[in-house]
Design a protein around this motif. Sequence first.
Motif, mmCIF file in Angstrom:
data_model
loop_
_atom_site.group_PDB
_atom_site.id
_atom_site.type_symbol
_atom_site.label_atom_id
_atom_site.label_comp_id
_atom_site.label_asym_id
_atom_site.label_seq_id
_atom_site.Cartn_x
_atom_site.Cartn_y
_atom_site.Cartn_z
ATOM 1 N N TYR A 1 0.830 -1.200 0.000
ATOM 2 C CA TYR A 1 0.000 0.000 0.000
ATOM 3 C C TYR A 1 0.867 1.253 0.000
ATOM 4 O O TYR A 1 1.960 1.263 0.560
ATOM 5 N N HIS A 2 0.311 2.307 -0.604
ATOM 6 C CA HIS A 2 1.007 3.594 -0.645
ATOM 7 C C HIS A 2 -0.009 4.706 -0.462
ATOM 8 O O HIS A 2 -1.071 4.691 -1.089
ATOM 9 N N VAL A 3 0.326 5.678 0.374
ATOM 10 C CA VAL A 3 -0.530 6.839 0.621
ATOM 11 C C VAL A 3 -0.102 7.969 -0.301
ATOM 12 O O VAL A 3 1.090 8.266 -0.426
ATOM 13 N N VAL A 4 -1.085 8.598 -0.936
ATOM 14 C CA VAL A 4 -0.800 9.692 -1.864
ATOM 15 C C VAL A 4 -1.953 10.690 -1.804
ATOM 16 O O VAL A 4 -3.088 10.308 -1.516
ATOM 17 N N SER A 5 -1.656 11.944 -2.067
ATOM 18 C CA SER A 5 -2.728 12.939 -2.130
ATOM 19 C C SER A 5 -3.495 12.765 -3.435
ATOM 20 O O SER A 5 -2.935 12.330 -4.453
ATOM 21 N N ASP B 1 -2.268 11.392 -15.479
ATOM 22 C CA ASP B 1 -2.001 12.151 -16.705
ATOM 23 C C ASP B 1 -0.652 11.776 -17.321
ATOM 24 O O ASP B 1 -0.510 11.727 -18.536
ATOM 25 N N LYS B 2 0.355 11.512 -16.459
ATOM 26 C CA LYS B 2 1.695 11.161 -16.936
ATOM 27 C C LYS B 2 1.795 9.709 -17.391
ATOM 28 O O LYS B 2 2.663 9.362 -18.184
ATOM 29 N N GLY B 3 0.951 8.864 -16.820
ATOM 30 C CA GLY B 3 0.995 7.448 -17.166
ATOM 31 C C GLY B 3 1.842 6.598 -16.230
ATOM 32 O O GLY B 3 1.991 5.401 -16.440
ATOM 33 N N PHE B 4 2.384 7.194 -15.178
ATOM 34 C CA PHE B 4 3.152 6.485 -14.155
ATOM 35 C C PHE B 4 3.230 7.380 -12.924
ATOM 36 O O PHE B 4 2.918 8.567 -12.981
ATOM 37 N N TYR B 5 3.653 6.803 -11.795
ATOM 38 C CA TYR B 5 3.734 7.558 -10.544
ATOM 39 C C TYR B 5 5.162 7.521 -10.004
ATOM 40 O O TYR B 5 5.773 6.448 -9.948
ATOM 41 N N GLU B 6 5.651 8.686 -9.629
ATOM 42 C CA GLU B 6 6.950 8.803 -8.964
ATOM 43 C C GLU B 6 6.768 9.654 -7.720
ATOM 44 O O GLU B 6 6.488 10.842 -7.816
ATOM 45 N N ALA B 7 6.905 9.056 -6.557
ATOM 46 C CA ALA B 7 6.859 9.809 -5.307
ATOM 47 C C ALA B 7 8.106 10.675 -5.200
ATOM 48 O O ALA B 7 9.158 10.330 -5.764
ATOM 49 N N PRO B 8 8.045 11.798 -4.486
ATOM 50 C CA PRO B 8 9.243 12.625 -4.291
ATOM 51 C C PRO B 8 10.422 11.827 -3.719
ATOM 52 O O PRO B 8 11.575 12.098 -4.033
ATOM 53 N N SER B 9 10.127 10.809 -2.909
ATOM 54 C CA SER B 9 11.197 10.010 -2.307
ATOM 55 C C SER B 9 12.011 9.239 -3.342
ATOM 56 O O SER B 9 13.155 8.874 -3.083
ATOM 57 N N LEU B 10 11.438 9.008 -4.519
ATOM 58 C CA LEU B 10 12.203 8.308 -5.555
ATOM 59 C C LEU B 10 13.423 9.131 -5.970
ATOM 60 O O LEU B 10 14.514 8.589 -6.137
ATOM 61 N N ALA B 11 13.252 10.443 -6.050
ATOM 62 C CA ALA B 11 14.375 11.323 -6.407
ATOM 63 C C ALA B 11 15.324 11.536 -5.232
ATOM 64 O O ALA B 11 16.535 11.589 -5.408
ATOM 65 N N LEU C 1 -3.377 3.613 -2.216
ATOM 66 C CA LEU C 1 -3.201 2.771 -3.395
ATOM 67 C C LEU C 1 -2.978 1.335 -2.949
ATOM 68 O O LEU C 1 -2.120 1.068 -2.098
ATOM 69 N N HIS C 2 -3.733 0.400 -3.507
ATOM 70 C CA HIS C 2 -3.568 -1.023 -3.259
ATOM 71 C C HIS C 2 -2.767 -1.565 -4.439
ATOM 72 O O HIS C 2 -3.247 -1.549 -5.578
ATOM 73 N N ASP D 1 -0.721 0.044 -13.861
ATOM 74 C CA ASP D 1 -1.495 -1.194 -13.900
ATOM 75 C C ASP D 1 -1.227 -2.104 -12.699
ATOM 76 O O ASP D 1 -1.950 -3.078 -12.491
ATOM 77 N N ALA D 2 -0.234 -1.775 -11.884
ATOM 78 C CA ALA D 2 -0.008 -2.529 -10.649
ATOM 79 C C ALA D 2 -0.965 -2.080 -9.536
ATOM 80 O O ALA D 2 -1.128 -2.790 -8.544
ATOM 81 N N VAL D 3 -1.577 -0.919 -9.708
ATOM 82 C CA VAL D 3 -2.538 -0.410 -8.717
ATOM 83 C C VAL D 3 -3.889 -1.033 -9.046
ATOM 84 O O VAL D 3 -4.514 -0.695 -10.051
ATOM 85 N N ILE D 4 -4.342 -1.952 -8.178
ATOM 86 C CA ILE D 4 -5.560 -2.689 -8.495
ATOM 87 C C ILE D 4 -6.791 -2.138 -7.765
ATOM 88 O O ILE D 4 -7.909 -2.527 -8.093
ATOM 89 N N ASN D 5 -6.581 -1.269 -6.794
ATOM 90 C CA ASN D 5 -7.696 -0.644 -6.087
ATOM 91 C C ASN D 5 -7.194 0.642 -5.444
ATOM 92 O O ASN D 5 -6.019 0.774 -5.126
ATOM 93 N N ILE D 6 -8.126 1.575 -5.247
ATOM 94 C CA ILE D 6 -7.810 2.855 -4.598
ATOM 95 C C ILE D 6 -8.947 3.146 -3.630
ATOM 96 O O ILE D 6 -10.116 3.098 -4.021
ATOM 97 N N THR D 7 -8.588 3.434 -2.386
ATOM 98 C CA THR D 7 -9.604 3.801 -1.408
ATOM 99 C C THR D 7 -9.300 5.180 -0.837
ATOM 100 O O THR D 7 -8.143 5.591 -0.761
ATOM 101 N N THR D 8 -10.354 5.883 -0.470
ATOM 102 C CA THR D 8 -10.218 7.197 0.152
ATOM 103 C C THR D 8 -9.942 6.995 1.637
ATOM 104 O O THR D 8 -10.571 6.156 2.284
#
Length: 97
Positions: free
Chosen positions: A3-7, A16-26, A56-57, A89-96
Amino acid sequence: MIYHVVSEPTWKAALDKGFYEAPSLATEGFIHTSKQEQVAGVLQRYYKDQPDLLLLHIDESKLTAPLKYELAPSVNQEFPHIYGPLNLDAVINITTI
């Protein structure tokens, strides 16, 4: 499952970009994620009183970037870290939250 928490605005930008990069990746070289039993502690430590959060699940078998479990000494637990961008496509569910 990890799981990952994101705003919500950050997640919408990733869509919109087609992928996700958290600030911690940089800054740290990986994206922080959690096992299910670790999510509550992560929310309490790092996201208290933050609005518009999503959980994110992530199906780790669908990740295209390497996944490593590593010790977080501050809480003496191993956490899953994604060493690269998160493919959507690895994100299979999203909960609030």
